[in-house]
Design a protein around this motif. Structure first.
Motif, PDB file in Angstrom:
ATOM      1  N   LEU A 255       0.821  -1.204   0.000  1.00  0.00           N
ATOM      2  CA  LEU A 255       0.000   0.000   0.000  1.00  0.00           C
ATOM      3  C   LEU A 255       0.859   1.259   0.000  1.00  0.00           C
ATOM      4  N   GLN A 256       1.953   1.234   0.749  1.00  0.00           N
ATOM      5  CA  GLN A 256       2.842   2.391   0.763  1.00  0.00           C
ATOM      6  C   GLN A 256       3.553   2.557  -0.586  1.00  0.00           C
ATOM      7  N   ALA A 257       3.928   1.444  -1.207  1.00  0.00           N
ATOM      8  CA  ALA A 257       4.547   1.514  -2.530  1.00  0.00           C
ATOM      9  C   ALA A 257       3.561   2.059  -3.557  1.00  0.00           C
ATOM     10  N   ALA A 258       2.294   1.636  -3.446  1.00  0.00           N
ATOM     11  CA  ALA A 258       1.264   2.149  -4.345  1.00  0.00           C
ATOM     12  C   ALA A 258       1.075   3.650  -4.148  1.00  0.00           C
ATOM     13  N   ALA A 259       1.124   4.100  -2.889  1.00  0.00           N
ATOM     14  CA  ALA A 259       0.974   5.532  -2.607  1.00  0.00           C
ATOM     15  C   ALA A 259       2.095   6.338  -3.258  1.00  0.00           C
ATOM     16  N   ARG A 260       3.315   5.830  -3.187  1.00  0.00           N
ATOM     17  CA  ARG A 260       4.440   6.535  -3.809  1.00  0.00           C
ATOM     18  C   ARG A 260       4.297   6.555  -5.329  1.00  0.00           C
ATOM     19  N   SER A 261       3.801   5.456  -5.878  1.00  0.00           N
ATOM     20  CA  SER A 261       3.633   5.392  -7.335  1.00  0.00           C
ATOM     21  C   SER A 261       2.571   6.375  -7.804  1.00  0.00           C
ATOM     22  N   TYR A 262       1.462   6.455  -7.084  1.00  0.00           N
ATOM     23  CA  TYR A 262       0.416   7.406  -7.444  1.00  0.00           C
ATOM     24  C   TYR A 262       0.906   8.844  -7.292  1.00  0.00           C
ATOM     25  N   ALA A 263       1.721   9.082  -6.274  1.00  0.00           N
ATOM     26  CA  ALA A 263       2.258  10.429  -6.076  1.00  0.00           C
ATOM     27  C   ALA A 263       3.148  10.835  -7.262  1.00  0.00           C
ATOM     28  N   LYS A 264       3.910   9.886  -7.800  1.00  0.00           N
ATOM     29  CA  LYS A 264       4.743  10.175  -8.974  1.00  0.00           C
ATOM     30  C   LYS A 264       3.892  10.585 -10.169  1.00  0.00           C
ATOM     31  N   LEU A 265       2.717   9.958 -10.275  1.00  0.00           N
ATOM     32  CA  LEU A 265       1.833  10.261 -11.398  1.00  0.00           C
ATOM     33  C   LEU A 265       1.029  11.536 -11.174  1.00  0.00           C
ATOM     34  N   GLY A 266       1.156  12.120  -9.991  1.00  0.00           N
ATOM     35  CA  GLY A 266       0.410  13.329  -9.682  1.00  0.00           C
ATOM     36  C   GLY A 266      -1.010  13.081  -9.215  1.00  0.00           C
ATOM     37  N   ASN A 267      -1.359  11.811  -8.948  1.00  0.00           N
ATOM     38  CA  ASN A 267      -2.701  11.470  -8.479  1.00  0.00           C
ATOM     39  C   ASN A 267      -2.699  11.515  -6.946  1.00  0.00           C
ATOM     40  N   LYS A 268      -2.861  12.715  -6.413  1.00  0.00           N
ATOM     41  CA  LYS A 268      -2.750  12.910  -4.969  1.00  0.00           C
ATOM     42  C   LYS A 268      -3.872  12.212  -4.195  1.00  0.00           C
ATOM     43  N   LYS A 269      -5.061  12.159  -4.789  1.00  0.00           N
ATOM     44  CA  LYS A 269      -6.188  11.534  -4.096  1.00  0.00           C
ATOM     45  C   LYS A 269      -5.947  10.046  -3.872  1.00  0.00           C
ATOM     46  N   GLN A 270      -5.560   9.329  -4.917  1.00  0.00           N
ATOM     47  CA  GLN A 270      -5.310   7.895  -4.779  1.00  0.00           C
ATOM     48  C   GLN A 270      -4.089   7.641  -3.908  1.00  0.00           C
ATOM     49  N   ALA A 271      -3.093   8.515  -3.966  1.00  0.00           N
ATOM     50  CA  ALA A 271      -1.916   8.368  -3.107  1.00  0.00           C
ATOM     51  C   ALA A 271      -2.314   8.483  -1.641  1.00  0.00           C
ATOM     52  N   LEU A 272      -3.189   9.436  -1.335  1.00  0.00           N
ATOM     53  CA  LEU A 272      -3.649   9.620   0.044  1.00  0.00           C
ATOM     54  C   LEU A 272      -4.474   8.430   0.513  1.00  0.00           C
ATOM     55  N   ILE A 273      -5.342   7.917  -0.358  1.00  0.00           N
ATOM     56  CA  ILE A 273      -6.170   6.758  -0.004  1.00  0.00           C
ATOM     57  C   ILE A 273      -5.294   5.548   0.299  1.00  0.00           C
ATOM     58  N   SER A 274      -4.293   5.291  -0.539  1.00  0.00           N
ATOM     59  CA  SER A 274      -3.410   4.140  -0.342  1.00  0.00           C
ATOM     60  C   SER A 274      -2.586   4.283   0.931  1.00  0.00           C
ATOM     61  N   GLU A 275      -2.035   5.476   1.159  1.00  0.00           N
ATOM     62  CA  GLU A 275      -1.233   5.693   2.366  1.00  0.00           C
ATOM     63  C   GLU A 275      -2.084   5.549   3.618  1.00  0.00           C
ATOM     64  N   THR A 276      -3.289   6.108   3.585  1.00  0.00           N
ATOM     65  CA  THR A 276      -4.187   6.009   4.735  1.00  0.00           C
ATOM     66  C   THR A 276      -4.570   4.559   5.013  1.00  0.00           C
ATOM     67  N   ALA A 277      -4.900   3.820   3.953  1.00  0.00           N
ATOM     68  CA  ALA A 277      -5.257   2.409   4.119  1.00  0.00           C
ATOM     69  C   ALA A 277      -4.110   1.626   4.745  1.00  0.00           C
ATOM     70  N   GLY A 278      -2.874   1.952   4.370  1.00  0.00           N
ATOM     71  CA  GLY A 278      -1.724   1.251   4.921  1.00  0.00           C
ATOM     72  C   GLY A 278      -1.551   1.482   6.415  1.00  0.00           C
ATOM     73  N   TRP A 279      -1.595   2.748   6.836  1.00  0.00           N
ATOM     74  CA  TRP A 279      -1.385   3.039   8.257  1.00  0.00           C
ATOM     75  C   TRP A 279      -2.530   2.558   9.129  1.00  0.00           C
ATOM     76  N   PHE A 280      -3.755   2.697   8.637  1.00  0.00           N
ATOM     77  CA  PHE A 280      -4.888   2.265   9.451  1.00  0.00           C
ATOM     78  C   PHE A 280      -5.051   0.747   9.435  1.00  0.00           C
ATOM     79  N   LYS A 281      -4.390   0.075   8.513  1.00  0.00           N
ATOM     80  CA  LYS A 281      -4.335  -1.384   8.551  1.00  0.00           C
ATOM     81  C   LYS A 281      -3.627  -1.841   9.831  1.00  0.00           C
ATOM     82  N   LEU A 282      -2.641  -1.042  10.271  1.00  0.00           N
ATOM     83  CA  LEU A 282      -1.886  -1.370  11.470  1.00  0.00           C
ATOM     84  C   LEU A 282      -2.540  -0.850  12.748  1.00  0.00           C
ATOM     85  N   ALA A 283      -3.450   0.100  12.605  1.00  0.00           N
ATOM     86  CA  ALA A 283      -3.961   0.800  13.785  1.00  0.00           C
ATOM     87  C   ALA A 283      -4.758  -0.099  14.713  1.00  0.00           C
ATOM     88  N   LEU A 284      -5.682  -0.891  14.159  1.00  0.00           N
ATOM     89  CA  LEU A 284      -6.575  -1.675  15.012  1.00  0.00           C
ATOM     90  C   LEU A 284      -5.821  -2.756  15.771  1.00  0.00           C
TER      91      LEU A 284
END
Length: 362
Positions: A255-284
């Protein structure tokens, strides 16, 4: 000897809570699995196998609940039978008495992390195969989809729409293929499942160095390099699915790798969704440690209310913690605060509450 006794007390209550929580979650998931598998004329064996492969998802939900229940019940019982009073009479502070609970909570948090980051992705793929997703894809896929594949190096493969033209071939439109050092954008693509080969038309290739800095760009009517990236589309997932809940099948690293890839493409929304999903996967999962620290002082404070107080407190703790994490996930998706801070803000808040209650009790 005292630590061993407290360890045993917590473990007994935890096992009761874990069994109860797992049975409740399994009952809910059993109903969902029965409906879908019955529609596909599945056998009883396939239904039981589906439940088996769903156990990592069950554990993700059940471990924090059982930890809060075990810590609260154990503390409540020890306080009502005056065993905590005897221990405190020897000069032992509550912070030292509850140390075994904290150690157990840390171990359970580690178990939860392994479950969601290693067992859950593997079980998810097996569960999808059991449901026939790889063999019964709809003829046309209209919404934005994401899958993974690759024989030598993993690819993140995203396409806007596609059609299955035979049992082994797919025609896809507006395709994006992302690897560590290159991103391929193709207007049309054809995938052959027998060979794993992709044929790309009207392609733009972006190249990057190991630091993520773009080093070049090329365009091709047909991509000239043979491209092999096998996928059975069983991991196909609409990316909007990452925004809800915690049970995301992808690993944190992916998920973090996907976030970085989306950020490279300039897709900030999908990058944020992927990064958020990654961190909150660990939260619970890591909330196990938090519940093991904050539940005992709360249960001690209200132990005179009776044996039911431990059960009620654990339910309240889990309910408040769960909804606070969900609220913080909404804040993270809004982009106001970095996702990593939002993911662990609830942990910090509950730990502070637990420590304050402990200091006041001592």
């Amino acid at each position: 000897m005292c630590d061993r006794y407290l360890f045993k007390e917590f473990t007994q209550a935890f096992m009761v809570g874990l069994l109860t929580a797992m049975l409740l979650v399994i009952a809910l998931k059993f109903q969902q699995a029965t409906t879908q598998l019955a529609r596909d004329h599945a056998t009883v064996g396939q239904l039981l196998e589906q439940i088996y492969w769903d156990l990592p998802n069950v554990l993700e939900m059940a471990l924090p609940v059982a930890t809060a229940l075990g810590a609260a019940l154990a503390t409540n019982r020890l306080a009502r039978d005056n065993e905590l009073t005897v221990l405190r009479g020897t000069g032992t502070p509550l912070t030292r008495i509850f140390l075994p609970f904290a150690v157990l909570g840390l171990l359970l948090a580690a178990l939860g992390l392994v479950t969601v980051n290693e067992l859950q992705p593997r079980a998810s793929e097996r569960r999808k195969q059991l449901l026939g997703m790889s063999q019964n894809l709809p003829g046309t896929m209209e919404s934005e989809q994401t899958t993974r594949g690759g024989d030598s190096g993993e690819w993140l493969i995203q396409f806007q729409s596609g059609q299955r033209t035979s049992t082994t071939t797919w025609e896809l439109q507006n395709l994006t293929m992302i690897q560590k050092t290159r991103v391929l954008l193709a207007a049309q693509a054809r995938y052959d499942a027998n060979s794993g080969r992709w044929s790309l038309q009207n392609v733009t290739e972006h190249r990057y160095d190991s630091q993520g800095v773009r080093t070049g760009q090329s365009t091709y009517p047909t991509y000239p390099t043979p491209l092999i990236a096998r996928t059975d589309f069983s991991s196909t997932l609409p990316f909007w699915g990452l925004q809800g809940g915690f049970q995301t099948a992808e690993r944190f690293q992916s998920l973090q790798a996907a976030a970085r890839s989306y950020a490279k493409l300039g897709n900030k929304k999908q990058a944020l969704i992927s990064e958020t999903a990654g961190w909150f996967k660990l939260a619970l999962s890591t909330m196990c440690f938090v519940f093991a620290l904050c539940a005992p002082p709360l249960a001690f404070k209200f132990s005179k209310a009776g044996s039911f107080a431990g059960v009620l407190l654990s339910i309240v703790i889990v309910f408040v913690g769960w909804n606070t994490v969900l609220f913080m996930k909404s804040v993270a998706l809004s982009g106001w605060i970095p996702p990593v801070l939002c993911a662990f803000a609830t942990h910090v808040l509950f730990l502070i509450i637990g420590l304050v209650l402990l200091m006041r009790a001592d």
